[in-house]
Every structure is written in structure tokens, then in C-alpha cells.
Enzyme design. Structure first.
Site, PDB file in Angstrom:
ATOM      1  N   GLY A 147     -14.551  -5.711  21.821  1.00 28.01           N
ATOM      2  CA  GLY A 147     -13.678  -4.679  22.376  1.00 28.01           C
ATOM      3  C   GLY A 147     -12.354  -4.573  21.636  1.00 28.01           C
ATOM      4  N   ALA A 200     -13.655  -7.909  25.083  1.00 31.07           N
ATOM      5  CA  ALA A 200     -13.573  -7.742  26.538  1.00 31.07           C
ATOM      6  C   ALA A 200     -13.462  -9.133  27.156  1.00 31.07           C
ATOM      7  CB  ALA A 200     -14.833  -7.038  27.028  1.00 31.07           C
ATOM      8  N   GLU A 229     -13.141  -2.456  18.742  1.00 33.47           N
ATOM      9  CA  GLU A 229     -13.415  -1.110  19.267  1.00 33.47           C
ATOM     10  C   GLU A 229     -12.102  -0.404  19.620  1.00 33.47           C
ATOM     11  OE1 GLU A 229     -16.289  -2.742  22.123  1.00 33.47           O
ATOM     12  OE2 GLU A 229     -17.693  -1.226  21.398  1.00 33.47           O
ATOM     13  N   GLU A 266     -20.833  -8.935  19.773  1.00 36.48           N
ATOM     14  CA  GLU A 266     -21.500  -8.818  21.079  1.00 36.48           C
ATOM     15  C   GLU A 266     -22.945  -9.276  21.059  1.00 36.48           C
ATOM     16  OE1 GLU A 266     -19.421  -6.648  19.760  1.00 36.48           O
ATOM     17  OE2 GLU A 266     -18.170  -5.698  21.284  1.00 36.48           O
TER      18      GLU A 266
END
Ligand code: 3HC
Length: 692
Positions: free
Chosen positions: A105, A66, A108, A128
Site C-alpha cells: 500500500g 497496509a 500504491e 502482497e
């Protein structure tokens, strides 16, 4: 080719749609990427001429996560969760084509694709936790469904990535692509279509999580195994809980639980501190007046003067990355001892399986020992690592000035002394720099690059580049006694030494500092590194507890006793009534009244002076920015990363609170506690260090 957004294009190779993302530097999943993926996948699904979709990235890496710079700002739709739903629910197979780092992300996203392929240099991970977070877009629910619960726990709580080969073995990849990634991925898509391979939706794969259901011991044992490493951190436990949710809840419920936990962490102080530290470690590389294109010295050969503990550790840094070193000592026996220690360190690594015997030999073959300083003539960089004595350093540097080639960098590993004075003893002060390694130099990541008044920009830029090569985090600092780290640290040492004369005994002070988050308290630390560093029997007058202990030959762990005592072969400190008696007597003899001192005051007296000294350092321009100071404390002094570093922490405590307390101590103890003018100014202006 159709541009879906500024950073996402949709293309076609035959019947295979190629959704290509180009959002430098690391293809972070900002709004333009998310929107592009959502619209691109939707368009490709609608296109009847498309049978499968490949998602691939341009530049150095697959999506690395992200966009961290946007955390804490109002969310923009579509959120990552929505985008991933669109991918996973596609009726046409989607293939993630991975190179570089599929992180956070990014991984993911790949986990919602129906197939994943990668080049063999790719790395996959959910880092993370290193930002005080947990994977918040399904990673905690999907990864265990693919790699199994235990492996997922390990990956998510450590944040460490795995390589492509391991990912293939774990089922996280379907294929490793040799050669061009795009053609390989398109060929893979054609194969799965022709074989009519079933599309795998990870959210529907329950076998591996079901296998762990009803076995709470998996989680309890895992918690125990990481307890020491993760002491003080909130995120690792939240990670374990969400993986536990993947096992015990239906997928949709687990996803909600993950989101909830993610939000809690995101709003908490630890993640704010850890995200700050992430950017601080990148900011530190930028030196305000040194442009990126500053010409660099070509460093192919190094020389180290002094084969003691520091010299040996420094040498290892170079040979670890293939840079040959000439190691100089005064006497043959000392040289042999130094070389022996280097070899022993490598042998230990080999015994632990971190190096092969062949690698040990390769590294050792890169060190050439000599007792003649003339041998450094062809070195591109020379690092002096002899003991702290100005006259000796000056003598060595004038020799180096005579011997070394003209464009060589002449560095001193001094941890306190005046680099300008050393430089002025040569005819080329622009080539002289301080390279302050921290002990053990082969392990500690911090390097203070001490910029003298006349050090050239090219020498500083080259030292920064070298630091990167040898895997150090370098911070450029100015010249003053002890530079940034040791100058600030000596404040804590002074005050903790004083505290034990006024009330608490070393175990109490150690506990307060340990509970604050440091890996150990100041007295345990002293015992570990040795009380006799900088101590000399001839000049010792028993004027401090440390001197008294050294005079009793209690010089720390190495002599079996220091502030604490140690059983033979053990590193566990045992409090010693002898020392307690000695401290009582010392206080009495020096008319220092003893009394109760609270844990709060111990923190204020041992940490606030660090902050005050940091403010002075900033005012004097010794550090470029507050976050540089924090990088030093995080990487050299064990400051807990979830508290961001002393300057970040001070802003959280409130500079006004610190100022008031410093003034109170100034009244009680004198001008040693005088607040730095910068601190006064910031408080007056209602600002913090973050505003500088
Ligand atoms: N968001 C925004 N910027 C990022 C970023 C990210 N996720 N990752 C890296 N950057 C920026 C860096 O700040 C740096 O900017 P700068 O040049 O202006 O200083 C630039 O990209 C290059 O980064 P590095 O200097 O670190 O480059 P390297 O090549 O050494 O390393 C990397 C690349 C391995 C990708 C490393 O940057 C990294 O580890 N990044 C963080 C990855 C991460 O933590 N991802 C998870 C994010 S949180 C998340 O995904 C939440 C999700 O679960 C919902």
C-alpha cells in the site's frame, strides 16, 4: 505545524506543503494514517498559499504497506482506495518522498502521487503475494502503466522489491535525491513548478498497457515461466489475471476486478496461513525470559571445528558477512579438501554472476585453515561440526574449555545429541549452546538454537543476534533427542518406511506428499541426501529397506541408485522394478500383509504423527510456542507456507478429527500412536494450538 491526526502533521516550507507521517515502526497505513493523508491533502489543496504537496515519512521507512494486523477486521472509512483517489485527483502536484521501503500500500500510495523521488538506498515493491494476496489498492493497474507489463508481472508475482537506481531507469522514480530527503523533495517540487512540468496521473497513462493488448502470449509465456515456483499457490495466478485486466479493461473496470480478486484471496485459507507465517517469523525472535537489553557477546572472530560439508557451509555463513573464521581439521588433506569445496561453491556463484572474482577472493581471504585446535584461542565463538559421536564431542569440548578465552561461546552443531551432557564436560556449561544448522548450511535459512539447562541468557541472546547477522531465521529450542525439527521429522520417516511395506510403493507415497505441497516426497528426498547417513556397513543387518539398499550400494543419487535409479548425470528419479521386487520380498519375509492404502490414509499416517509429536514437544516446553514449531517446518523441512506449518494446519483440520484418527491408529498399530495429553486436553476444552 498542524497535527491532522496523532500520526500525521501538515507543515509548510514556503509554498510547499509537507505532509509528514509518523506511525512507527513501519508507517503502516492504519486508519489514523489514512485519515491524516485524506484530511491533510484536502486541507493543503484548499490553502491558497500552497502550490505543491510533499508526502514524506518519519522514522526508518516510507509506508511499508497496509496495516496487516487489521486484516480480517471490519473496515474503517476512509479506505485506502478512497484516500488514493483524493491524492490522484488533487489539482496541485503531489510528490512522494521515499526512504526505506515503499512496500505494498505504500508503493500504491506513491503511484497515485504525481511525482516520486527517493534516496538511493530506498527499495520499492509490491510484496502482497508473499502474504497470499495481490496489491489491492490499484497496484496491479498502475504499476504496469509505469514500468510496463512484463516488469510489473515479475515484480507483482515475485513480491521482490527493486532498488532506487532500477526504479529510476524504469520510470518508477523521477529523481534520486542526494543528501537530505525533505530538502531535496521540496527543491524538486519548486523545480517542477517553475518548469511547469505537467502533472502525471498514472491511471491516465495507457501507452504501456496498450502495447501489450492483443498479445495473450505475453501472459501465457509468463505463466509457464513461474509455474514450477508457484505450484500450489493461489495468489500468483490471481496477480497475473489482474495485470491482464489492466491491459484489457479500462482503468476503472480493472480497479474493480482487482478489488474483487483481492477480497477472494483475503478470505481464503492460503492468505490466512501466509499472514500467520509472517507474524510467526517475527514472534519467534521474542524469548519469553530474555529481555531485549540482555548484554551481548561481541563476535568479531569465529572458529569452526571440522571442514566437512557442514563445517564448510557454516564457515561460508560467517565469511559472507565479513566475520573471519579459523577452520580446523585433523589432517592437512581433509582441510585442503574442505577449503577446496568452499572455493568451488563461490566459483559457481561467480560463474552465475552472483559474485565478482574479487568478492570470491575477499571471502576466501577471511578463512584461515589449520590442523591445530590451539588456533581457536582468540575466537569469540567456536562451532564444533564433527560427526555425531558423543565421546568425540566430549573430547573436543574439554579441549575447547582449556584453550578458548573466557567469554567465548562454545557451540555444537549436533543435530541429535544431548547438549547438556556436552556442556557438563566443560567447566563453563553456561557458555555452551547448540547451534543446529541445516544442510546445506550456507543455503538453508533455519537455525535451531539449542538452549541447555545451564546456557546463559547472554549466550542465547548473542546467538540470536548472530543469527540475524548471518541471515538466518533462528528458533530457540530445548534439549531432547533430535530437538524440534528432527524429532518431529523422524515420525514421518518411520511411518513412510512402514507404509511401503504395507501397500503403496515409494512413487505413490512420494506423489501424495508432493501433492500435499512439499517440494519432494520422502524417498526422492532420501535419495538426494544419501541413504547412508548414519548407516555403517559393519553393523548393517538388512533389517530395513534402507539397510538392504545401502548393502547393495544403492546409497542414493550419488551412487546412481537408491530407492530410484538415475541415468548418468541426471537427477530425475526413475522407478526401478528391482526395488519393487525387493520391497515385496521384504514384506513377505516379515509377514506384513500388503493391500490398498488410500492417499488420505497416507497423509494421516505420515502427517498426523508430526502434529502429535509437536504437541508433546510443547508440553515438555522444548518449543516456546506452536508458531515456533511452524517456523521450523516452513524454513527447514519444506512445509508449504500456504498451509502455515503443521500446528497451524492441525487447527484447520480440527484437533478433534486428528485425535479420533490417532486413537483409531492406536487400536490398529499400538501405543506408538498414543495421542499426546495436550491434544486430548485441547480437544476437551474445545481449543486449538492457536489458543496456547
Ligand atoms: N502492518 C503491520 N505491522 C507491520 C507491517 C505491516 N504492513 N510490516 C511490518 N510490521 C511490523 C512487524 O510485525 C514488526 O512488529 P514487531 O516489532 O511487533 O514484531 C515490526 O513492524 C517491524 O517489522 P520487521 O521486524 O519485519 O522489521 P524489518 O526492518 O526487518 O523489516 C519491512 C521491515 C521490510 C517493512 C518488513 O516488516 C516487511 O516486509 N513488512 C511487510 C510489508 C508488506 O507485506 N506490505 C504489504 C502489506 S499488504 C498491503 O499493503 C495491501 C495493499 O495492497 C492493499
Amino acid at each position: 505545524m498542524t497535527a491532522i491526526t496523532d500520526v500525521v502533521n501538515l507543515d509548510k516550507e514556503g509554498e510547499i506543503a509537507v505532509l509528514s507521517i509518523n506511525n512507527p515502526p513501519v508507517n503502516a497505513l492504519g486508519i489514523a494514517v489514512r485519515q491524516g493523508i485524506a484530511d491533510g491533502v484536502t486541507a493543503a489543496c484548499k490553502d491558497e498559499g500552497v502550490t505543491a504537496i510533499v508526502i514524506i515519512c518519519q522514522g526508518r521507512t516510507f509506508m511499508a504497506g497496509a496495516d496487516i494486523t487489521k486484516f480480517g477486521k471490519p473496515p474503517r472509512e476512509p479506505g485506502l482506495g478512497r484516500v488514493l483517489e483524493i491524492i490522484e485527483s488533487s489539482r496541485k502536484p503531489i510528490i512522494a518522498a521515499i526512504h526505506g521501503t515503499a512496500f505494498g500500500g505504500g508503493l500504491e500510495t506513491a503511484l497515485t502521487c504525481h511525482f516520486r523521488v527517493a534516496v538511493d538506498s530506498a527499495r520499492l515493491g509490491l510484496p502482497e503475494v508473499k502474504l497470499g494476496l495481490l496489491p489491492g489498492a490499484g497496484g496491479t493497474q498502475r504499476l504496469p502503466r509505469v514500468v510496463g507489463v512484463e516488469k510489473a508481472l515479475k515484480m507483482i508475482t515475485s513480491g521482490n522489491p527493486i532498488g532506487a537506481k532500477e526504479a529510476l531507469e524504469d520510470g518508477l522514480l523521477d529523481e534520486i535525491i542526494k543528501g537530505d530527503l525533505l530538502s531535496g523533495a521540496v527543491a524538486f517540487a519548486e523545480t517542477i513548478l517553475s518548469e511547469k512540468r505537467p502533472m502525471l496521473r498514472v491511471s491516465e497513462m495507457n501507452e504501456k498497457v496498450e502495447a501489450a493488448r492483443g498479445k495473450p502470449e505475453i501472459f501465457e509465456n509468463f505463466r509457464k515461466s513461474i509455474a514450477r515456483k508457484t505450484r500450489g499457490f493461489n495468489a500468483p495466478e490471481a496477480c497475473v489475471k489482474t495485470v491482464e485486466a489492466a491491459v484489457n479493461m479500462a482503468f476503472g473496470e480493472g480497479l474493480k476486478f482487482e478489488r474483487q480478486q483481492f477480497e477472494i484471496l483475503m478470505k481464503g485459507p492460503q492468505s490466512a496461513a501466509q499472514r500467520y507465517a509472517f507474524f510467526a517469523e517475527r514472534e519467534v525472535r521474542k524469548i519469553p525470559d530474555i529481555p531485549k537489553d540482555t548484554p551481548l557477546h561481541d563476535i568479531r572472530k569465529a572458529a569452526v571445528i571440522g571442514a566437512g560439508t557442514m563445517g564448510g557451509g557454516i564457515t561460508m555463513n560467517f565469511i559472507n558477512v565479513g566475520i573471519p573464521v579459523t577452520l580446523i581439521e585433523q589432517r592437512k588433506d581433509l582441510l585442503e579438501r574442505g577449503m577446496g569445496v568452499i572455493r568451488k561453491n563461490y566459483d559457481i556463484s561467480a560463474a552465475r554472476g552472483r559474485l565478482t572474482p574479487k568478492e570470491v577472493e575477499e571471502r576466501m581471504s577471511l578463512v584461515t585453515g589449520s590442523v591445530s585446535i590451539e588456533e581457536v584461542a582468540d575466537a569469540d565463538i567456536v562451532i564444533e561440526a564433527v560427526y555425531e559421536n558423543m565421546d568425540l564431542k566430549k573430547e573436543i569440548f574439554s579441549k575447547l574449555d582449556r584453550i578458548c578465552k573466557q567469554d567465548a561461546i562454545l557451540a555444537s552443531n549436533t543435530s541429535y545429541l544431548d547438549v547438556n551432557e556436552i556442556a557438563d564436560h566443560t567447566s563453563r556449561p553456561e557458555s555452551v549452546v547448540g547451534l543446529h544448522f541445516f544442510s546445506p548450511a550456507n543455503v538453508m535459512r533455519l537455525l535451531e538454537i539449542v538452549r541447555g539447562k545451564k546456557t546463559s541468557k547472554s549466550v542465547i541472546a548473542s546467538s540470536m543476534a548472530l543469527a540475524k547477522r548471518i541471515n538466518k531465521i533462528a528458533v530457540v529450542v530445548g534439549v531432547c533427542h533430535g530437538f524440534v525439527g528432527n524429532r518431529m521429522f523422524s515420525q514421518r520417516t518411520r511411518e513412510t518406511d512402514q507404509l511401503i511395506l504395507e501397500g503403496p510403493m515409494p512413487p505413490q507415497v512420494d506423489k501424495v506428499i508432493y501433492d500435499f505441497g512439499f517440494p519432494m516426497g520422502p524417498f526422492v528426498l532420501r535419495d538426494l541426501i544419501g541413504l547412508d547417513i548414519g548407516w555403517r556397513k559393519e553393523t548393517s543387518t538388512g533389517s530395513t529397506i534402507r539397510e538392504v539398499l545401502c548393502e547393495l550400494d544403492r546409497r542414493g543419487q550419488k551412487t546412481g541408485a537408491g530407492y530410484y535409479k538415475y541415468e548418468a548425470g541426471s537427477r530425475i528419479p526413475i522407478w526401478d522394478p528391482e526395488v519393487e521386487k525387493l520391497i515385496f520380498e521384504f514384506s513377505e519375509k516379515n509377514n506384513i500383509p500388503r493391500g490398498e492404502i488410500s492417499g488420505k490414509e497416507i497423509i494421516e499416517r505420515s502427517i498426523y504423527p508430526i502434529v502429535n509429536e509437536g504437541a508433546k514437544i510443547l508440553e515438555e516446553g522444548i518449543a516456546n510456542r506452536p508458531s515456533d514449531i511452524d517456523v521450523i517446518w516452513l524454513n527447514g523441512y519444506g512445509w508449504p507456507i500456504y498451509l502455515g506449518g503443521p500446528m497451524f494446519w492441525a487447527d484447520q483440520v480440527g484437533l478433534e478429527n486428528i485425535l479420533v484418527t490417532l486413537k483409531k491408529f492406536q487400536e490398529r498399530f499400538g501405543d506408538l500412536w498414543k495421542p499426546a495429553p495436550l491434544l486430548e486436553r485441547l480437544v476437551k476444552e474445545g481449543k486449538g494450538f492457536k489458543d496456547l
